[in-house]
Design an enzyme around this catalytic site. Structure first.
Site, PDB file in Angstrom:
ATOM      1  N   ASP A   1      -2.158   1.935  -1.736  1.00  0.00           N
ATOM      2  CA  ASP A   1      -1.516   3.240  -1.887  1.00  0.00           C
ATOM      3  C   ASP A   1      -1.035   3.694  -0.507  1.00  0.00           C
ATOM      4  O   ASP A   1      -1.747   3.558   0.502  1.00  0.00           O
ATOM      5  CB  ASP A   1      -2.496   4.273  -2.467  1.00  0.00           C
ATOM      6  CG  ASP A   1      -1.823   5.601  -2.720  1.00  0.00           C
ATOM      7  OD1 ASP A   1      -1.301   5.784  -3.829  1.00  0.00           O
ATOM      8  OD2 ASP A   1      -1.823   6.446  -1.811  1.00  0.00           O
ATOM      9  N   ILE A   2       0.170   4.221  -0.412  1.00  0.00           N
ATOM     10  CA  ILE A   2       0.730   4.707   0.855  1.00  0.00           C
ATOM     11  C   ILE A   2       0.098   6.059   1.172  1.00  0.00           C
ATOM     12  O   ILE A   2       0.147   6.991   0.361  1.00  0.00           O
ATOM     13  CB  ILE A   2       2.256   4.832   0.768  1.00  0.00           C
ATOM     14  CG1 ILE A   2       2.860   3.473   0.426  1.00  0.00           C
ATOM     15  CG2 ILE A   2       2.824   5.346   2.086  1.00  0.00           C
ATOM     16  CD1 ILE A   2       4.360   3.522   0.189  1.00  0.00           C
TER      17      ILE A   2
ATOM     18  N   GLU B   1       3.712   5.514  -5.449  1.00  0.00           N
ATOM     19  CA  GLU B   1       3.521   4.801  -4.183  1.00  0.00           C
ATOM     20  C   GLU B   1       2.362   3.817  -4.262  1.00  0.00           C
ATOM     21  O   GLU B   1       1.849   3.369  -3.235  1.00  0.00           O
ATOM     22  CB  GLU B   1       3.280   5.819  -3.054  1.00  0.00           C
ATOM     23  CG  GLU B   1       1.984   6.633  -3.164  1.00  0.00           C
ATOM     24  CD  GLU B   1       2.148   7.888  -4.012  1.00  0.00           C
ATOM     25  OE1 GLU B   1       1.322   8.786  -3.885  1.00  0.00           O
ATOM     26  OE2 GLU B   1       3.111   7.977  -4.792  1.00  0.00           O
TER      27      GLU B   1
END
Length: 830
Positions: free
Chosen positions: A711-712, A754
């Site tokens: 996950d960003i 994301e």
């Protein structure tokens, strides 16, 4: 008798009109009643569809509302057992409080459905207060916090046991004792909190925004003829498409704004039942009771008020306005009216045709009597030979066509036995037996049928004929009428066509065209036959596909039709034939080499008018044609077969092109269906499908399988600060970096937003963790140039140990969340 009366009958107009109106009125009444009944049945069917549609809509919306609080109770459970929260309860220091406030800010920003998140201590003072306003959460400062020990929800929650939940009714939010404006419907969820020693430390409260509920009632587009309402048990609106009606029990002056004020009959029918659907002059009403908290308490949290989920309910009401119902009826009525109008005219036409036919039949019966006088002259003027025999087989009628066909005059044939006069010797005995059978019975072998036989002329020439024999009664005696048709030419044509069918064969178009050229040359005794194909872009230039020359096939060559009979005649589809072809033959070289003296040809047109001329078929002879008419007829027959082969060849080529194009499109569509358009990774659906397949492989062959959920970090801040265009750029660059740092055997997919899901086949969890760490470090080293960004990722690594797909992803997702809570830019795997 006038000339027209010989061939046409006079119709009685009065009888015709009488018959017409009787038939027309009967059919019109019958069809009118049938259409009326169908119209009524169709309206009932349309209303059943509307009712069923409303039932489904209301059930779906009710289910969505009833399930809304499952996640709220889950969030309350999570927050009450959160490690930071428990740490604060046991340590009670400022650092724990700040850390808790920060986590609540992130939680509120992520969820966006809680107006307030508060912690009250054991005496009712507000310790933490997170307010969500204008799309962003913020923390109230200590000087803004108040003591809420006098509030009913505090007292009610304080008296609950550990794990129990207090839920308030759906109500408006208050601020400093006044209703907030604009109106903000909320529901409070609260639970008591305890430290490790079991001491009561206060309560945790979530103010759930009611707008999250009402959004489930709003359609993607406004419905012109439908209304949706959400009512409490007293009939007050909790949601309406008319905002001035909602929460009348809280708005001063609106205490009488209840559903029953506007729909008294409807309220009486729906208030006491869980589900109801009925119609009245106000439209179609569909209602369903919703017990909103019944689904919420299925875990280890229990309601503080144990019968809340039983006694507290809402009523969801959907109304279809009379305007829409009338519109449906009008549409059905219009459809059947148009159908009736069309059928009305068809009935008129049918009645007229029937009346005309019936009336005319009577007139015809009268006319037939007069027409008998004409039979004699007609039989004598017929082209077919007609002869009549008496009961003994002696000829007593012999028309002029029989004289011409068989060579015997009428006087020569009179009184002779027909089978003795015109039947060849080797067939006479058989024909004699057939006539004896005819004499004994009403029917003979050939009576009422058409047969092909052989006749012999006066000159002893055998002649193929087609014979039809009928039995008639003349002056009380049985007679036979025989009609003979000369089929010599037809037999010749059939033989030729059979040769074409048997001879025009081949596995390729070239072989078929060679066969056509060969058999055409034999059929009309020609020396040369050319079948040529027009060349695109070259006017009047033809290239041979098959060139037959006195029993041999020549190599393909081109020849020019300019200034020849073909130059103009081909364009209009005419056949052309030339006797003195020395001056206008299309190619003088061929003329001199072949010494041709006769020439006939035809254009070959496509069945598709837009395609134009496909080519030409030309016949050349070294001497004048003996039978030009026969040659022209045969050329027409063979040209049709050539056109068919041209079309087939074109269809085959087109089919090959279409199959190739279809194969390319199928490959492209398959790639699009499984690929995320932005990142180029597999999309959510396909990566889940592949994970299910790899789990099956791992389970079957006992091989290790691990997944990584990336996950960003702070991706929302990037979108909010730099815009979605930069956000998409970051997603693409991160995707490219992930591709570059994973093995070719690894599978990559965009799980959502994301988040990215990586599947590592034949990989234990330690190796997967090592890979995830390597990728994380590479991500942190990306240079974002002028954007000035510092983008990191967090990840959770999980290994398959017998779970389902959903359970394995949930395990990785939980570790990802742990990585994020642990400070981000890190990987968790246990």
């Amino acid at each position: 008798m006038k000339f027209d009366n010989i061939f046409f009958t006079q119709i009685d107009k009065k009888s015709l009109l009488k018959k017409f109106f009787a038939t027309f009125c009967t059919l019109t009444i019958f069809v009118g009643v049938l259409i009326f009944l169908l119209h009524k049945a169709d309206i009932k069917n349309e209303m059943r569809v509307v009712k069923s549609d409303q039932k489904i809509k209301v059930s779906r919306k009710a289910k969505a509302l009833a399930s809304s609080f499952v996640s709220v109770i889950s969030d309350l459970k999570y927050l009450s057992r959160q490690q930071e929260f428990l740490q604060y309860l046991n340590q009670d220091d400022d650092f724990s409080l700040w850390d808790l406030q920060y986590d609540y800010l992130l939680f509120s920003s992520e969820k966006k459905i809680y107006d307030k998140i508060r912690i009250l201590d054991e005496v009712g003072r507000e310790i933490v207060y997170i307010k969500y306003k204008n799309g962003k959460p913020y923390v109230l400062q200590p000087d803004q916090l108040k003591n809420k020990s006098d509030r009913s929800y505090y007292e009610a929650t304080k008296n609950l046991k550990r794990g129990e939940v207090y839920i308030s009714p759906f109500d408006l939010s208050y601020e400093n004792g006044d209703i907030e404006h604009p109106l903000k419907p909320t529901i409070r969820f609260a639970t008591p909190t305890y430290d490790n020693a079991g001491n009561f430390r206060g309560i945790l409260i979530l103010n759930f925004l009611g707008s999250s509920l009402t959004e489930k009632l709003i359609n993607a587009r406004p419905l012109k003829y439908e209304r949706i309402s959400l009512l409490n048990s007293d009939g007050y609106w909790l949601y309406s498409q008319y905002p001035e009606k909602v929460f009348g029990f809280r708005i001063e002056g609106n205490n009488d704004t209840r559903y029953q004020k506007y729909h008294q009959e409807a309220w009486q029918q729906i208030k006491g039942v869980d589900y109801h659907q009925f119609s009245n002059e106000g439209g179609l009403f569909t209602s369903k009771k919703i017990y909103p908290f019944a689904e919420a308490f299925k875990g280890d949290l229990k309601p503080g008020i144990t019968d809340l989920n039983k006694r507290y309910y809402w009523i969801l009401v959907s109304e279809v306005l009379p305007t829409k119902i009338n519109l449906i009826k009008d549409q059905v009525y219009s459809t059947y009216l148009n159908a009736f109008i069309i059928i009305f005219f068809l009935i008129a036409i049918t009645a007229w045709i029937y009346a005309t036919a019936t009336t005319k039949r009577k007139s015809v019966e009268q006319a037939l009597k007069e027409s008998e006088k004409l039979i004699g002259s007609i039989m004598n003027s017929a082209h077919d030979a007609i002869m009549m025999t008496d009961e003994n087989g002696a000829i007593h009628f012999w028309n002029q066509a029989a004289e011409a066909m068989l060579g015997y005059s009428k006087d020569e044939a009179a009184g002779k036995k027909m089978h003795e006069l015109i039947t060849p010797g080797h067939f006479r005995e058989k024909h004699k037996k057939a006539f004896e059978e005819f004499q004994k019975s009403k029917d003979g072998k050939f009576v009422g049928k058409t047969a092909e036989l052989i006749a012999i002329t006066k000159k002893k020439v055998e002649l193929p004929i087609e014979v039809s024999i009928s039995a008639v009664e003349l002056r009380g005696k049985r007679s036979a009428i025989a009609i003979l048709r000369d089929i010599t030419e037809r037999k010749h044509m059939e033989s030729t066509l059979q040769n074409i069918a048997m001879g025009v064969m081949g596995s390729s178009s070239d072989e078929v065209f060679h066969s056509l050229a060969t058999y055409l040359a034999k059929a009309i005794e020609a020396d040369y036959v050319l079948i040529g194909e027009t060349i695109e872009g070259k006017k009047n230039i033809v290239k041979t596909i098959s060139a037959y020359a006195k029993g041999k096939y020549l190599d393909n060559f081109e020849y020019d039709l300019t200034a020849s009979p073909c130059d103009e005649d081909v364009a209009v589809g005419a056949f052309f034939c030339s006797e003195g072809i020395q001056n206008d033959f299309p190619d003088a070289t061929l003329l001199n080499e072949w010494k041709a003296e006769s020439y006939i040809g035809t254009p070959l047109y496509s069945m598709n008018a837009e395609s134009g001329t496909l080519g030409v078929m030309v016949v050349l002879g070294c001497k004048p044609l003996a039978h030009p008419d026969l040659a022209e007829m045969m050329l027409q027959i063979f040209s049709l077969r050539a056109i068919t082969e041209f079309e087939r060849r074109g269809v085959e080529k087109e089919r090959e092109c279409l199959l190739l194009a279809l194969e390319e499109k199928n490959i492209t569509l398959e790639e699009i269906s499984i690929t995320d358009g932005l990142t180029g990774f597999y999309n959510h659906k396909y990566i889940i499908t592949r994970l299910s397949e790899e789990i099956s492989v791992s389970k079957r062959y006992q091989t290790p399988l691990s997944i990584i959920m990336f996950d960003i970090d702070h991706f929302k801040n990037i979108n909010d600060s730099y815009g979605h265009q930069v956000g998409d750029y970051v997603l693409v660059e991160i995707s490219n970096a992930l591709k570059a740092n994973l093995r070719q055997t690894d599978l990559s997919g965009r799980y959502g937003g994301e988040e990215f899901l990586m599947i590592l086949k034949n990989t234990a969890i330690e190796d997967a963790y090592f890979t995830a760490e390597k990728v994380r470090k590479k991500m942190a080293e990306i240079d974002w140039g002028s954007y000035g960004l510092h983008v990191t990722i967090s990840g959770g690594v999980a290994m398959y140990t017998g779970e389902t797909v959903v359970e394995l992803i949930a395990k990785a997702d939980k570790l990802l969340y742990k990585a994020k809570n642990g400070g981000r830019n890190r990987i968790e795997f246990r």
